[in-house]
Design a protein around this motif. Structure first.
Motif, PDB file in Angstrom:
ATOM      1  N   MET B 342       0.850  -1.176   0.000  1.00  0.00           N
ATOM      2  CA  MET B 342       0.000   0.000   0.000  1.00  0.00           C
ATOM      3  C   MET B 342       0.889   1.230   0.000  1.00  0.00           C
ATOM      4  SD  MET B 342      -2.965   0.890   2.750  1.00  0.00           S
ATOM      5  CE  MET B 342      -4.095  -0.371   2.164  1.00  0.00           C
ATOM      6  N   MET B 343       0.392   2.329  -0.557  1.00  0.00           N
ATOM      7  CA  MET B 343       1.207   3.534  -0.594  1.00  0.00           C
ATOM      8  C   MET B 343       1.607   3.945   0.823  1.00  0.00           C
ATOM      9  SD  MET B 343       0.531   7.087  -2.568  1.00  0.00           S
ATOM     10  CE  MET B 343      -0.802   7.706  -1.549  1.00  0.00           C
ATOM     11  N   SER B 344       2.873   4.275   0.956  1.00  0.00           N
ATOM     12  CA  SER B 344       3.383   4.726   2.252  1.00  0.00           C
ATOM     13  C   SER B 344       3.754   6.187   2.078  1.00  0.00           C
ATOM     14  CB  SER B 344       4.603   3.892   2.594  1.00  0.00           C
ATOM     15  OG  SER B 344       5.187   4.372   3.761  1.00  0.00           O
ATOM     16  N   GLY B 345       3.355   7.020   3.006  1.00  0.00           N
ATOM     17  CA  GLY B 345       3.605   8.451   2.845  1.00  0.00           C
ATOM     18  C   GLY B 345       2.674   9.024   1.797  1.00  0.00           C
ATOM     19  N   GLU B 346       3.091  10.073   1.162  1.00  0.00           N
ATOM     20  CA  GLU B 346       2.199  10.822   0.279  1.00  0.00           C
ATOM     21  C   GLU B 346       2.919  11.046  -1.027  1.00  0.00           C
ATOM     22  OE1 GLU B 346      -0.440  11.722  -1.016  1.00  0.00           O
ATOM     23  OE2 GLU B 346      -1.299  13.023   0.527  1.00  0.00           O
TER      24      GLU B 346
END
Lengths: 352, 352
Positions: B342-346
């Motif tokens: 899953m995307m971590s951070g932005e």
């Protein structure tokens, strides 16, 4: 307000003491925020795993409303932005004669917001919703750059069920008749003065608390009497003056009210004089106007007082007239009539 | 997008070229804004005279959702914050298998916003809503101090009717089975790259337009086939990687996808390489994933392509597996498997 759900924020605030942009980015941090902060507060009804909540309604006529809340400061005597966001939308549903059932919540958070602050607001929302009996069933979070918000903005939309019989006249300004009584549910000005005092750091002899309170029980009590409820309207932004001007314009009837029947607490009146505010234009968050046939007004007043908080009293404050169409006339203490216009400009911004 | 409703803002912009705090204050200016700007655009269904809209639903099972929109910049190739606010919420309703019917809209405006900008956004919302067949029925406007917003934030909440038979399995992650096909409705990355290019003033050889589009017709076409629609999910914030990770975690099944089946336009791929973005994590606003039994997948693909814009093609991109529970595996062009988290951070804030 009952007790908070929990003292400690369930999300590890040591690790994330503040809201980051990534908390709104759709990735891991956003999921953590939903799983560890929103769901513990709002419960699994606020389904994180779906794009929309699925509801089964006990009828097919419903009321639907929305309000955003940008009150400043976020916390004030008698409430906070979270209590306001729940009660305000519940009250709009109640004013349509509906029983409030479900709320959505959309947060716009400012990067850098203290996670503990968010937790307090979220808890307040859930506590308020539980006390009212509405469910927060769906939500969304966006995060904007530091400086581009003001801590927390909240939107709530609400769904309620209309329980009156379809053959009953609808509760709208169009049902208002000349001769109808205008009933105000309580005293004016507490919310606006509480916000202003909190914002300016003013101290009065006694703390003035916001009147922020749900009105659905009073409305249900009114409906239960079986009287002809012509119109309901909560007295929020723009105050009583703007509310009654709106109704006068919508109906092209006159509204005539008696200054002596409009209650303003002494400390609210005193604060208004210091701040240069007119209680007729100040926002309230727990007051409404009911317009009913004059003969049924005493029954309505009794019903409204059943659920009023202690010290708050509904009164007949005036009457709808065929004269002065579209205008609000105040019969003042000196015995003369004064035209009261809708608020012009902005008396007190970001009150709700 | 069809033509705008009117070229000229009906509110006298010479007199009020910008939004003032008083436009959210509940007084004369707010009423003027409602009467002369919102009502001409949204029509009388967006009842100014009531606290809530009254709706009669053609059934009792409904979907309810909300989203706030804080996209920056407000206008971008292929859309603007208004088109996004209507299509985004319509798409969330569609993903619940419902037919979108009604929207609420809550504006948070920044003091000083050009009135013409608001008018353009409001017109875009109405044009989009009309094309989709949803009604904007209730609304609210707040104004925040200059510097405390970013022009316009919009919240829309939506109500849709669920038309599937109650005995049919619900369209949720819990209906997903091992062996199911994963179908993606089109190519990835256009929305994110369009926003990023507009924000950074980047110029590519061809203009990349957002894929922002309503998905309800594709969903209705899928429902009309009578196949077992296990799950639908639009691929927005966090991109395909986050969407499929969410579903893998919710089901505790594995998701295995083929890189060669995932389409990314050449110019999007090129822009991603320049910007250092991964198309798997980029937000889209007109793409969704359908999860259906493998044998029924070809029928689903045909149905999805019926309402796809020209040049957009749905494809089977992978399969649900009992192995690797909770994980997303990409079988890449080199023939090896890669775990996609899953995307971590932005990656790209304020994309919607």
């Amino acid at each position: 307000m009952t007790q908070p759900l929990s003292i400690t924020c369930p999300l590890p605030v040591q690790r994330y003491p503040q809201v980051l942009l990534a908390h709104g980015g759709g990735g891991k941090l956003m999921h953590q925020l939903i799983q560890e902060l929103f769901l513990p507060a709002f419960g699994s009804a606020a389904g994180s795993a779906h794009d929309a909540a699925t509801l089964v309604l006990p009828g097919q006529r419903m009321a639907f409303t929305t309000d955003s809340y940008v009150v400043k400061p976020l916390f004030f005597p008698g409430g906070n932005i979270g209590t306001l966001a729940v009660t305000g939308t519940v009250n709009d549903l109640a004013m349509a004669g509906s029983r409030p059932l479900y709320l959505s919540v959309g947060f716009i958070l400012e990067e850098g917001l203290a996670m503990e602050t968010l937790w307090q607001v979220v808890q307040a929302m859930q506590t308020t919703a539980t006390a009212i009996g509405v469910k927060i069933v769906t939500g969304d979070t966006k995060v904007v750059d530091r400086g581009k918000g003001d801590g927390i903005y909240i939107n709530t939309a609400g769904v309620g069920i209309i329980t009156t019989a379809p053959e009953q006249p609808p509760i709208t300004p169009l049902s208002i008749q000349p001769g109808d009584a205008i009933i105000l549910s309580g005293d004016l000005g507490r919310h606006g003065v509480a916000i202003m005092a909190a914002r300016e750091g003013l101290e009065f002899e006694t703390t003035i608390e916001s009147d922020c309170a749900p009105l659905h029980r009073s409305v249900q009590a009114l409906l239960a009497t079986g009287i002809d409820l012509h119109c309901l309207r909560d007295v929020t932004r723009g105050g009583l003056a703007s509310t009654l001007n709106e109704l006068a314009q919508a109906t092209q009837l006159g509204m005539r009210i008696e200054e002596t029947e409009i209650e303003v607490l002494d400390q609210v009146q005193g604060a208004c004089e210091i701040l240069g505010l007119d209680p007729l234009y100040i926002a309230n968050e727990g007051r409404f106007v009911a317009i009913v046939p004059l003969a049924q007004a005493p029954v309505a007043v009794t019903a409204m007082n059943q659920h009023n908080p202690p010290g708050v009293t509904a009164r007949i404050i005036g009457q709808v007239t065929p004269e002065r169409p579209g205008q609000l006339i105040l019969h003042n203490r000196l015995g003369t009539d004064r035209l009261v216009d809708m608020m012009s400009g902005e008396q007190l911004p970001r009150i709700c």
